[in-house]
Scaffold this motif. Structure first.
Motif, PDB file in Angstrom:
ATOM      1  N   THR A   1       0.841  -1.191   0.000  1.00  0.00           N
ATOM      2  CA  THR A   1       0.000   0.000   0.000  1.00  0.00           C
ATOM      3  C   THR A   1       0.880   1.246   0.000  1.00  0.00           C
ATOM      4  O   THR A   1       1.846   1.323   0.760  1.00  0.00           O
ATOM      5  CB  THR A   1      -0.919   0.042   1.241  1.00  0.00           C
TER       6      THR A   1
ATOM      7  N   ILE B   1       0.556   5.434   0.463  1.00  0.00           N
ATOM      8  CA  ILE B   1      -0.335   6.515   0.890  1.00  0.00           C
ATOM      9  C   ILE B   1       0.316   7.849   0.552  1.00  0.00           C
ATOM     10  O   ILE B   1       1.368   8.188   1.093  1.00  0.00           O
ATOM     11  CB  ILE B   1      -0.618   6.450   2.406  1.00  0.00           C
TER      12      ILE B   1
ATOM     13  N   GLN C   1      -2.581  -1.206  -3.895  1.00  0.00           N
ATOM     14  CA  GLN C   1      -3.497  -0.320  -3.171  1.00  0.00           C
ATOM     15  C   GLN C   1      -2.854   1.053  -3.010  1.00  0.00           C
ATOM     16  O   GLN C   1      -1.827   1.189  -2.340  1.00  0.00           O
ATOM     17  CB  GLN C   1      -3.843  -0.902  -1.801  1.00  0.00           C
TER      18      GLN C   1
ATOM     19  N   MET D   1      -3.577   4.945  -1.901  1.00  0.00           N
ATOM     20  CA  MET D   1      -4.471   5.877  -1.219  1.00  0.00           C
ATOM     21  C   MET D   1      -3.909   7.286  -1.311  1.00  0.00           C
ATOM     22  O   MET D   1      -2.702   7.477  -1.224  1.00  0.00           O
ATOM     23  CB  MET D   1      -4.632   5.479   0.250  1.00  0.00           C
TER      24      MET D   1
ATOM     25  N   ARG E   1      -4.492  11.561  -0.220  1.00  0.00           N
ATOM     26  CA  ARG E   1      -5.150  12.664   0.487  1.00  0.00           C
ATOM     27  C   ARG E   1      -5.472  13.744  -0.538  1.00  0.00           C
ATOM     28  O   ARG E   1      -4.581  14.233  -1.241  1.00  0.00           O
ATOM     29  CB  ARG E   1      -4.209  13.202   1.553  1.00  0.00           C
TER      30      ARG E   1
ATOM     31  N   ALA F   1      -5.479   5.830  -8.450  1.00  0.00           N
ATOM     32  CA  ALA F   1      -5.744   5.797  -7.008  1.00  0.00           C
ATOM     33  C   ALA F   1      -6.917   4.866  -6.720  1.00  0.00           C
ATOM     34  O   ALA F   1      -7.952   4.933  -7.389  1.00  0.00           O
ATOM     35  CB  ALA F   1      -6.045   7.196  -6.490  1.00  0.00           C
ATOM     36  N   THR F   2      -6.747   4.002  -5.728  1.00  0.00           N
ATOM     37  CA  THR F   2      -7.831   3.093  -5.354  1.00  0.00           C
ATOM     38  C   THR F   2      -8.717   3.686  -4.265  1.00  0.00           C
ATOM     39  O   THR F   2      -9.866   3.289  -4.129  1.00  0.00           O
ATOM     40  CB  THR F   2      -7.261   1.745  -4.875  1.00  0.00           C
ATOM     41  N   HIS F   3      -8.172   4.617  -3.486  1.00  0.00           N
ATOM     42  CA  HIS F   3      -8.944   5.275  -2.436  1.00  0.00           C
ATOM     43  C   HIS F   3      -8.558   6.754  -2.419  1.00  0.00           C
ATOM     44  O   HIS F   3      -7.380   7.098  -2.310  1.00  0.00           O
ATOM     45  CB  HIS F   3      -8.660   4.678  -1.056  1.00  0.00           C
TER      46      HIS F   3
ATOM     47  N   ILE G   1      -9.271  10.274  -0.389  1.00  0.00           N
ATOM     48  CA  ILE G   1      -9.828  10.795   0.858  1.00  0.00           C
ATOM     49  C   ILE G   1      -9.792  12.310   0.836  1.00  0.00           C
ATOM     50  O   ILE G   1      -8.714  12.913   0.895  1.00  0.00           O
ATOM     51  CB  ILE G   1      -9.056  10.259   2.087  1.00  0.00           C
TER      52      ILE G   1
END
Length: 225
Positions: free
Chosen positions: A68, A70, A93, A95, A97, A112-114, A116
């Motif tokens: 992952t 981030i 994965q 993630m 911001r 991007a998979t997530h 936020i």
């Protein structure tokens, strides 16, 4: 799980500490030598000094083996570059911001998979606290189509000493709403209830419902102000 965090600001360091305590292997990347030193000495994670959009630094940090990534910087343009490079190196994965909502589509296109949205999360928390002060916590899913709500059950609440099945069969209980979690006491683990689970006063429940049904649910429980 090996997790790389691009950015050792407040958010990145808090993430590193939390994920390390959960048993993951964590490394952060940042251009600030003091932040890297803090990450190593105070948190106990690996830290690589340099730019998180520098391929040499990323390879040194082990991006090819990380599960992952981030991207946690405040600058969306740099985060977008990190997402693109992570996708290039095969990270499964990714993630990110997001500060500016205009970057939502570029982030998706980059892989991007997530995503936020930090500002949206803060606004949502504030609005929920104003609208529903009785709710301990509320999370949105599927672009706000579904809500997961954490509620404390007062001793005099209408659902005390009733089973989950009895509550679900009550005609005033919002249709399509499900009780998916139950914690009898703060020191006990959260459990997935079944129909025979009896709800006690002073316990906590997790409920899935639609946004339009939140007020009806609170009214059913006698929690509306």
């Amino acid at each position: 799980m090996y997790i790389l965090i691009g950015g050792a600001g407040m958010m990145g360091l808090d993430l590193a500490k939390t994920l390390l305590n959960m048993g993951h292997t964590i490394a952060v990347i940042d251009t600030d030598p003091m932040a890297c030193q803090y990450a190593r000495e105070k948190i106990g994670v690996m830290a690589f000094e340099g730019s998180a959009v520098n391929t040499t630094v990323l390879l040194e940090a082990g991006i090819r083996k990380c599960h992952t990534f981030i991207a946690a910087l405040r600058e969306d343009a740099l985060n977008l570059a990190m997402v693109t490079l992570s996708k290039h190196y095969g990270v499964s994965q990714i993630m990110v911001r997001m500060s500016d909502r205009d970057f939502a589509e570029p982030y998706e296109l980059a892989g991007a998979t997530h995503i936020i949205g930090t500002a949206e999360l803060a606004i949502s928390r504030i609005v929920n606290a104003i609208e529903y002060p009785q709710v301990d916590a509320m999370m949105h899913f599927e672009q706000g189509q579904v809500e997961v709500i954490k509620l404390s059950i007062p001793q005099l609440c209408s659902i005390v000493n009733r089973t989950v099945a009895e509550i679900a069969q009550n005609p005033h209980f919002p249709t399509g709403t499900l009780i998916i979690g139950y914690q009898a006491h703060p020191h006990e683990d959260l459990m997935v209830p079944n129909g025979s689970t009896m709800l006690e006063g002073g316990s906590t429940i997790l409920v899935v419902t639609k946004p339009s049904l939140v007020k009806q649910l609170l009214d059913f429980m006698g929690l509306c102000s």
